[in-house]
Scaffold this motif. Sequence first.
Motif, mmCIF file in Angstrom:
data_model
loop_
_atom_site.group_PDB
_atom_site.id
_atom_site.type_symbol
_atom_site.label_atom_id
_atom_site.label_comp_id
_atom_site.label_asym_id
_atom_site.label_seq_id
_atom_site.Cartn_x
_atom_site.Cartn_y
_atom_site.Cartn_z
ATOM 1 N N THR A 79 -24.888 -23.647 0.703
ATOM 2 C CA THR A 79 -23.738 -23.650 1.613
ATOM 3 C C THR A 79 -22.482 -23.911 0.790
ATOM 4 O O THR A 79 -22.544 -24.480 -0.310
ATOM 5 C CB THR A 79 -23.861 -24.733 2.703
ATOM 6 N N THR A 80 -21.351 -23.489 1.334
ATOM 7 C CA THR A 80 -20.081 -23.654 0.630
ATOM 8 C C THR A 80 -18.997 -24.146 1.588
ATOM 9 O O THR A 80 -19.145 -24.066 2.808
ATOM 10 C CB THR A 80 -19.605 -22.326 -0.002
ATOM 11 N N TYR B 43 -23.874 -14.197 2.627
ATOM 12 C CA TYR B 43 -23.515 -15.440 3.329
ATOM 13 C C TYR B 43 -23.321 -15.115 4.803
ATOM 14 O O TYR B 43 -22.398 -14.399 5.181
ATOM 15 C CB TYR B 43 -22.230 -16.042 2.755
ATOM 16 N N ASN B 44 -24.229 -15.606 5.624
ATOM 17 C CA ASN B 44 -24.182 -15.346 7.060
ATOM 18 C C ASN B 44 -24.596 -16.597 7.823
ATOM 19 O O ASN B 44 -25.459 -17.358 7.379
ATOM 20 C CB ASN B 44 -25.126 -14.195 7.439
ATOM 21 N N ASN B 45 -23.984 -16.786 8.999
ATOM 22 C CA ASN B 45 -24.350 -17.888 9.888
ATOM 23 C C ASN B 45 -24.362 -19.239 9.173
ATOM 24 O O ASN B 45 -25.271 -20.060 9.352
ATOM 25 C CB ASN B 45 -25.720 -17.613 10.520
ATOM 26 N N GLY B 46 -23.366 -19.443 8.339
ATOM 27 C CA GLY B 46 -23.201 -20.731 7.682
ATOM 28 C C GLY B 46 -24.126 -21.004 6.521
ATOM 29 O O GLY B 46 -24.253 -22.149 6.072
ATOM 30 N N GLN B 47 -24.781 -19.965 5.981
ATOM 31 C CA GLN B 47 -25.713 -20.172 4.876
ATOM 32 C C GLN B 47 -25.707 -18.986 3.915
ATOM 33 O O GLN B 47 -25.707 -17.837 4.336
ATOM 34 C CB GLN B 47 -27.130 -20.383 5.393
ATOM 35 N N GLY B 48 -25.686 -19.292 2.638
ATOM 36 C CA GLY B 48 -25.802 -18.265 1.613
ATOM 37 C C GLY B 48 -27.242 -18.139 1.154
ATOM 38 O O GLY B 48 -27.974 -19.127 1.096
ATOM 39 N N VAL B 49 -27.657 -16.905 0.846
ATOM 40 C CA VAL B 49 -29.015 -16.664 0.369
ATOM 41 C C VAL B 49 -28.961 -15.706 -0.820
ATOM 42 O O VAL B 49 -28.430 -14.599 -0.710
ATOM 43 C CB VAL B 49 -29.921 -16.049 1.458
ATOM 44 N N MET B 50 -29.498 -16.150 -1.947
ATOM 45 C CA MET B 50 -29.701 -15.265 -3.096
ATOM 46 C C MET B 50 -31.171 -14.883 -3.136
ATOM 47 O O MET B 50 -32.044 -15.745 -3.046
ATOM 48 C CB MET B 50 -29.338 -15.976 -4.404
ATOM 49 N N ILE B 51 -31.433 -13.600 -3.290
ATOM 50 C CA ILE B 51 -32.808 -13.117 -3.387
ATOM 51 C C ILE B 51 -32.997 -12.468 -4.756
ATOM 52 O O ILE B 51 -32.203 -11.629 -5.179
ATOM 53 C CB ILE B 51 -33.130 -12.102 -2.279
ATOM 54 N N PHE B 52 -34.061 -12.888 -5.433
ATOM 55 C CA PHE B 52 -34.363 -12.400 -6.773
ATOM 56 C C PHE B 52 -35.589 -11.497 -6.732
ATOM 57 O O PHE B 52 -36.380 -11.545 -5.799
ATOM 58 C CB PHE B 52 -34.616 -13.579 -7.711
ATOM 59 N N SER B 53 -35.736 -10.692 -7.748
ATOM 60 C CA SER B 53 -36.842 -9.741 -7.767
ATOM 61 C C SER B 53 -38.196 -10.418 -7.967
ATOM 62 O O SER B 53 -39.226 -9.874 -7.580
ATOM 63 C CB SER B 53 -36.628 -8.705 -8.877
ATOM 64 N N GLU B 54 -38.200 -11.580 -8.595
ATOM 65 C CA GLU B 54 -39.428 -12.321 -8.846
ATOM 66 C C GLU B 54 -39.139 -13.814 -8.703
ATOM 67 O O GLU B 54 -37.976 -14.200 -8.562
ATOM 68 C CB GLU B 54 -39.966 -12.003 -10.250
#
Length: 265
Positions: A34-35, A55-66
């Motif tokens: 969150t920021t 960043y949606n609905n008050g939360q950031g999400v990073m997704i990695f390939s592995e």
Amino acid sequence: LQDWIFNICCYRSYHAYNPMAKPNKEKSNCIYYTTTNEKIVKPSFSKHHILSNTYNNGQGVMIFSEPVGLIEPLSFNKKHTITSVTLPDIAIIGYNAFFDCKNLKIVDFFDNAGALLIGNQAFANCANLQTIKLSKTKLIGDEVFANCKKIANIKLPTSLDFIGIGAFYGCCALESITIPPNVQHIGFRAFMECSQLKTIYCKPQVPPAIGYETYENVHGSFPLYGIKIYVPKSAYDTYLQYKRFANYEVAPENWSKYKYSIYPD
């Protein structure tokens, strides 16, 4: 150990891009955050690592390939907008990974996840850090939590065996801490300038090797005094004989019976 162990944090690995990648069941390929401004944070990872960063609905999400595995050195260094981060299982949090993240308040891990090694100054100068969940950690490097002035309580995991130089230097809100039973080394100045530190519960049966000035300028007007250290009752005499504990009063395990400084736990 200290001369080289954190150098491996410079390692970088690259994974093939997979446009269909999604958070897996264990969330091992995700970092949530969150920021203050609800905008994405761009870490210093290679673009090849991150498949998406939203960043949606008050939360950031990073997704990695592995699976992430490694938080690289300086990844979130001085990212002042970050307020919280939730991590998967991590082998290494690299040096200065979250250094001087002034608004970072919470560091959490997904269920049953933890960080094995935490590199030098990984969270140093995070002035508003209040809560960090540690599990599985074996090694806390030098000055990892230095000048984290709002950490009042921190639970160290039983897996821990090494606390680096100045690890908690200047944690002036810290009032008590428990040293887990497997700790073998506490670096010098580890608790220096912890002005509110009043009580240490030291669980190892064998007194850990502790560096010069480890408890310098803790609670009380003078170094080495005004602090209670509880040690295992069965190891009480051993602690008294250990020269680095000789300047402290050591008290036994039956805490309520003793009112003064080093006590058996």
